[in-house]
Design a protein around this motif. Structure first.
Motif, PDB file in Angstrom:
ATOM      1  N   SER A  44       0.804  -1.224   0.000  1.00  0.00           N
ATOM      2  CA  SER A  44       0.000   0.000   0.000  1.00  0.00           C
ATOM      3  C   SER A  44       0.835   1.271   0.000  1.00  0.00           C
ATOM      4  CB  SER A  44      -0.937  -0.004   1.215  1.00  0.00           C
ATOM      5  OG  SER A  44      -0.242  -0.346   2.408  1.00  0.00           O
ATOM      6  N   LYS A  45       2.109   1.169  -0.366  1.00  0.00           N
ATOM      7  CA  LYS A  45       2.966   2.368  -0.378  1.00  0.00           C
ATOM      8  C   LYS A  45       2.395   3.422  -1.320  1.00  0.00           C
ATOM      9  CE  LYS A  45       6.165   0.937  -4.049  1.00  0.00           C
ATOM     10  NZ  LYS A  45       7.571   0.735  -4.433  1.00  0.00           N
ATOM     11  N   THR A  46       2.439   4.650  -0.869  1.00  0.00           N
ATOM     12  CA  THR A  46       1.958   5.855  -1.567  1.00  0.00           C
ATOM     13  C   THR A  46       0.437   5.910  -1.702  1.00  0.00           C
ATOM     14  OG1 THR A  46       2.005   5.097  -3.892  1.00  0.00           O
ATOM     15  CG2 THR A  46       4.095   5.873  -2.944  1.00  0.00           C
ATOM     16  N   ASN A  66       6.976   0.271   2.253  1.00  0.00           N
ATOM     17  CA  ASN A  66       8.400   0.389   1.947  1.00  0.00           C
ATOM     18  C   ASN A  66       9.108   1.490   2.710  1.00  0.00           C
ATOM     19  OD1 ASN A  66       7.047  -0.908  -0.465  1.00  0.00           O
ATOM     20  ND2 ASN A  66       9.187  -1.060  -1.129  1.00  0.00           N
ATOM     21  N   TYR A  67       8.350   2.495   3.143  1.00  0.00           N
ATOM     22  CA  TYR A  67       8.966   3.676   3.735  1.00  0.00           C
ATOM     23  C   TYR A  67       8.550   3.814   5.196  1.00  0.00           C
ATOM     24  CZ  TYR A  67       9.376   4.509  -1.248  1.00  0.00           C
ATOM     25  OH  TYR A  67       9.624   4.362  -2.588  1.00  0.00           O
ATOM     26  N   VAL A  68       9.557   4.084   6.044  1.00  0.00           N
ATOM     27  CA  VAL A  68       9.326   4.120   7.489  1.00  0.00           C
ATOM     28  C   VAL A  68       8.310   5.189   7.856  1.00  0.00           C
ATOM     29  CG1 VAL A  68      10.394   4.543   9.732  1.00  0.00           C
ATOM     30  CG2 VAL A  68      11.606   3.192   8.005  1.00  0.00           C
ATOM     31  N   GLN A  69       8.478   6.401   7.321  1.00  0.00           N
ATOM     32  CA  GLN A  69       7.567   7.484   7.682  1.00  0.00           C
ATOM     33  C   GLN A  69       6.133   7.167   7.286  1.00  0.00           C
ATOM     34  OE1 GLN A  69       8.762  11.376   6.346  1.00  0.00           O
ATOM     35  NE2 GLN A  69       6.795  12.321   6.853  1.00  0.00           N
ATOM     36  N   TRP A  89       0.959  -5.292   9.683  1.00  0.00           N
ATOM     37  CA  TRP A  89       1.882  -4.523   8.862  1.00  0.00           C
ATOM     38  C   TRP A  89       3.178  -5.293   8.620  1.00  0.00           C
ATOM     39  CZ3 TRP A  89      -0.084  -0.533   6.462  1.00  0.00           C
ATOM     40  CH2 TRP A  89      -1.106   0.221   7.051  1.00  0.00           C
ATOM     41  N   HIS A  90       3.629  -5.293   7.369  1.00  0.00           N
ATOM     42  CA  HIS A  90       4.917  -5.864   6.987  1.00  0.00           C
ATOM     43  C   HIS A  90       5.803  -4.726   6.500  1.00  0.00           C
ATOM     44  CE1 HIS A  90       3.508 -10.203   6.490  1.00  0.00           C
ATOM     45  NE2 HIS A  90       2.388  -9.529   6.732  1.00  0.00           N
ATOM     46  N   PHE A  91       7.017  -4.633   7.038  1.00  0.00           N
ATOM     47  CA  PHE A  91       7.957  -3.661   6.494  1.00  0.00           C
ATOM     48  C   PHE A  91       8.773  -4.357   5.420  1.00  0.00           C
ATOM     49  CE2 PHE A  91      11.944  -1.192   6.362  1.00  0.00           C
ATOM     50  CZ  PHE A  91      11.396   0.029   5.992  1.00  0.00           C
ATOM     51  N   VAL A 106       5.655   0.381  15.711  1.00  0.00           N
ATOM     52  CA  VAL A 106       4.412   0.385  14.930  1.00  0.00           C
ATOM     53  C   VAL A 106       3.407  -0.601  15.531  1.00  0.00           C
ATOM     54  CG1 VAL A 106       3.423  -0.329  12.709  1.00  0.00           C
ATOM     55  CG2 VAL A 106       5.435   1.151  12.773  1.00  0.00           C
ATOM     56  N   LYS A 107       2.209  -0.117  15.752  1.00  0.00           N
ATOM     57  CA  LYS A 107       1.148  -0.979  16.270  1.00  0.00           C
ATOM     58  C   LYS A 107       0.777  -2.016  15.209  1.00  0.00           C
ATOM     59  CE  LYS A 107      -3.644  -0.742  17.977  1.00  0.00           C
ATOM     60  NZ  LYS A 107      -3.420  -1.540  19.182  1.00  0.00           N
ATOM     61  N   ASN A 108       0.614  -3.260  15.661  1.00  0.00           N
ATOM     62  CA  ASN A 108       0.243  -4.377  14.776  1.00  0.00           C
ATOM     63  C   ASN A 108       1.320  -4.709  13.742  1.00  0.00           C
ATOM     64  OD1 ASN A 108      -2.156  -4.714  16.124  1.00  0.00           O
ATOM     65  ND2 ASN A 108      -3.386  -3.605  14.622  1.00  0.00           N
ATOM     66  N   LEU A 109       2.588  -4.479  14.103  1.00  0.00           N
ATOM     67  CA  LEU A 109       3.681  -4.890  13.225  1.00  0.00           C
ATOM     68  C   LEU A 109       3.720  -6.413  13.172  1.00  0.00           C
ATOM     69  CD1 LEU A 109       6.231  -4.099  11.557  1.00  0.00           C
ATOM     70  CD2 LEU A 109       7.534  -4.346  13.691  1.00  0.00           C
ATOM     71  N   ARG A 110       3.667  -6.964  11.973  1.00  0.00           N
ATOM     72  CA  ARG A 110       3.663  -8.419  11.801  1.00  0.00           C
ATOM     73  C   ARG A 110       5.050  -8.956  11.478  1.00  0.00           C
ATOM     74  NH1 ARG A 110       0.359 -12.582   9.587  1.00  0.00           N
ATOM     75  NH2 ARG A 110       1.615 -14.471   9.567  1.00  0.00           N
ATOM     76  N   MET A 111       5.761  -8.282  10.577  1.00  0.00           N
ATOM     77  CA  MET A 111       7.006  -8.875  10.090  1.00  0.00           C
ATOM     78  C   MET A 111       7.895  -7.824   9.439  1.00  0.00           C
ATOM     79  SD  MET A 111       7.342 -11.893   7.202  1.00  0.00           S
ATOM     80  CE  MET A 111       6.487 -13.126   8.213  1.00  0.00           C
ATOM     81  N   ILE A 112       9.213  -8.046   9.542  1.00  0.00           N
ATOM     82  CA  ILE A 112      10.193  -7.279   8.780  1.00  0.00           C
ATOM     83  C   ILE A 112      10.808  -8.240   7.772  1.00  0.00           C
ATOM     84  CG2 ILE A 112      12.400  -6.057   8.863  1.00  0.00           C
ATOM     85  CD1 ILE A 112      11.561  -5.016  11.614  1.00  0.00           C
ATOM     86  N   GLN A 113      10.630  -7.940   6.488  1.00  0.00           N
ATOM     87  CA  GLN A 113      11.031  -8.876   5.438  1.00  0.00           C
ATOM     88  C   GLN A 113      12.404  -8.589   4.852  1.00  0.00           C
ATOM     89  OE1 GLN A 113       8.312 -10.060   2.409  1.00  0.00           O
ATOM     90  NE2 GLN A 113       6.481  -9.885   3.688  1.00  0.00           N
TER      91      GLN A 113
END
Length: 254
Positions: A44-46, A66-69, A89-91, A106-113
């Motif tokens: 969902s970036k942008t 894709n973006y931290v902010q 959320w997946h980063f 981040v609330k509900n962070l699921r995974m860092i890929q």
């Protein structure tokens, strides 16, 4: 402007189209490919919060940023918090060490890929241990592998990936290493045969499974995006990251 954009694209129809295509490919996938049905991560970036909510209300739960902010802003958006309580959320962007605490909060962070080094993995482990001291709630991560060898892409070299897998698995108890991922080169011509990036990642997957006596479906393989997720599934992908096919789906004209 936002109203025109949301009217122009039919997120629900795009999501349904992707899910249908996933089911079709699974039926055609060779029987020797022992892999679970892929997890769909909607990239969902942008895209505005309204698009995320529309996809969520159509049944989607896993979203990639894709973006931290942007991840921070969306995860705190009042409408998403109110309407998407079970969002995951997946980063999926490049992880900088100085942004670790922001991502982990981040609330509900699921995974860092996108873990691609011992240094980054160690810092994530240390940071997560402060937020979640109990090792019973580890942070889910994937190792990012640069299968295409492009300088512009992050990721560890395929030959070094098994060593990083061993390091994380043996030493970092606050990380739950779920598997591997690649982005790969864009625009591969499939008339030339299988995608070499997918072939490379599956070779790494096989070597990891053999070295650790793991069932193939216990190590996730994140590969495939909007233009090639079907080809990735055919080869054994168990996580696909799809953005434009969902959020850029054109609504049918009346």
């Amino acid at each position: 402007m936002l109203r025109r954009t949301m009217a122009e694209f039919d997120v629900k129809a795009g999501l349904q189209h992707v899910l249908k295509r996933i089911d079709e490919v699974l039926l055609q996938r060779p029987k020797e490919i022992q892999a679970a049905k892929p997890l769909l991560v909607a990239v969902s970036k942008t895209k505005p919060a309204e698009a995320v909510i529309e996809a969520y209300e159509a049944g989607q739960r896993d979203f990639g940023e894709n973006y931290v902010q942007e991840l921070e802003e969306k995860s705190r958006h009042p409408d998403i918090l109110a309407k998407c309580p079970d969002i995951r959320w997946h980063f999926i962007g490049h992880m900088q060490s100085n942004k670790i605490n922001k991502v982990l909060s981040v609330k509900n962070l699921r995974m860092i890929q996108t873990v691609d080094s011992e240094k980054l993995a160690t810092k994530l482990d240390a940071a997560w241990s402060k937020l979640q001291p109990a090792p019973t709630d580890p942070l889910e991560v994937l190792i990012q592998i640069n299968t295409s060898g492009e300088d512009v892409k992050s990721g560890i070299e395929p030959k070094d990936a098994p060593g990083l897998y061993q390091f994380i698995r043996s030493n970092l108890k606050h990380l739950n290493l779920r598997g591997i991922m690649t982005i790969g080169a864009f625009g591969f011509d499939y008339s030339n045969g299988p995608n070499p990036d997918f072939v490379s990642l599956m070779k790494v997957h096989n070597s990891i499974c053999e070295a650790h006596s793991l069932a193939s479906d216990s190590v996730l393989v994140s590969m495939g995006m909007s233009n090639d997720f079907d080809k990735a599934i055919e080869m054994g992908s168990t996580v696909v990251r799809v953005g434009s096919s969902i959020f850029g789906h054109r609504a049918a004209k009346a």
